[in-house]
Design a protein around this motif. Structure first.
Motif, short mmCIF file in Angstrom:
data_model
loop_
_atom_site.label_atom_id
_atom_site.label_comp_id
_atom_site.label_asym_id
_atom_site.label_seq_id
_atom_site.Cartn_x
_atom_site.Cartn_y
_atom_site.Cartn_z
N UNK A 139 0.57 -1.22 0.47
CA UNK A 139 -0.01 -0.02 -0.35
C UNK A 139 0.84 1.62 -0.06
N UNK A 140 2.12 1.40 0.76
CA UNK A 140 2.70 2.03 0.48
C UNK A 140 3.95 2.35 -0.25
N UNK A 141 3.88 1.17 -1.10
CA UNK A 141 4.98 1.52 -2.36
C UNK A 141 4.16 2.00 -3.31
N UNK A 142 2.68 1.59 -3.37
CA UNK A 142 1.77 1.90 -4.38
C UNK A 142 1.86 3.18 -4.39
N UNK B 94 2.38 6.66 -7.06
CA UNK B 94 1.20 7.21 -7.15
C UNK B 94 2.22 8.72 -7.36
N UNK B 95 2.64 9.38 -6.35
CA UNK B 95 2.91 10.48 -5.79
C UNK B 95 4.13 11.57 -7.08
N UNK B 96 4.87 9.97 -6.71
CA UNK B 96 5.72 10.41 -7.96
C UNK B 96 5.36 10.37 -9.34
N UNK B 97 4.78 10.11 -9.37
CA UNK B 97 4.04 9.88 -10.79
C UNK B 97 3.41 11.24 -11.46
N UNK C 46 4.36 14.15 -13.14
CA UNK C 46 2.98 14.97 -14.29
C UNK C 46 2.98 16.84 -13.86
N UNK C 47 2.94 17.32 -12.80
CA UNK C 47 2.23 18.51 -12.55
C UNK C 47 4.06 19.18 -12.66
N UNK C 48 4.74 18.87 -12.78
CA UNK C 48 5.99 19.82 -13.16
C UNK C 48 6.18 19.37 -14.42
#
Length: 152
Positions: free
Chosen positions: A9-12, A16-19, A23-25
């Motif tokens: 769960x933490x890895x997912x 997701x947060x890194x992706x 994308x935002x940057x």
């Protein structure tokens, strides 16, 4: 020395947060570039989506499935694009409530002009950051993730 045990769960969540942050940057940098001085990125997204329609026409609710806008925001955006002469709308012949949208010649030309510059801007951002092999792997992984989400 023990290895760090990572929960799925933490890895997912971290993945997701890194992706999402990447994308935002990238999107912020692209929006600030010269390609989007005459048209906002979300407006371009509508023109780009319409440019890929084989029949030329797309139902507004189908367009809504491809862009990151609420239905009401998309309706207002399409109205603005129509006033600028970039898209045209007409009632769907088989559905009194449905609306069909397509690019005008001016909209198609603007989409192509911005698209060429946009692709160069993307290459200038992605190329130095990722090797060709890494780009292919990222493409494979993001397509795999999208397909998995779409099939649920």
């Amino acid at each position: 020395m023990s290895a760090k045990i990572e929960s799925p769960v933490r890895l997912a969540a971290e993945t997701w947060e890194a992706l999402f942050r990447a994308q935002v940057a990238v999107m912020r940098r692209l929006q600030a570039g010269p390609a989007f001085k005459s048209l906002a990125l979300n407006e371009y997204d509508v023109l780009f989506t319409l440019s890929g329609c084989p029949s030329g026409w797309l139902r507004q609710n189908e367009l809504n499935d491809h862009v990151l806008l609420s239905q009401s925001s998309l309706s207002r955006l399409v109205e603005r694009l129509e006033k600028r002469g970039l898209v045209e709308r007409r009632p769907a012949p088989d559905d009194g409530r449905g609306v069909l949208i397509r690019l005008t010649d001016a909209g198609r030309e603007l989409q192509k002009t911005i698209g060429r510059e946009h692709v160069r801007d993307i290459a200038a951002l992605v190329g130095p950051a990722l090797t060709a092999e890494e780009q292919r792997e990222l493409l494979r992984l993001t397509e795999k993730l999208r397909a998995s989400v779409a099939s649920r």
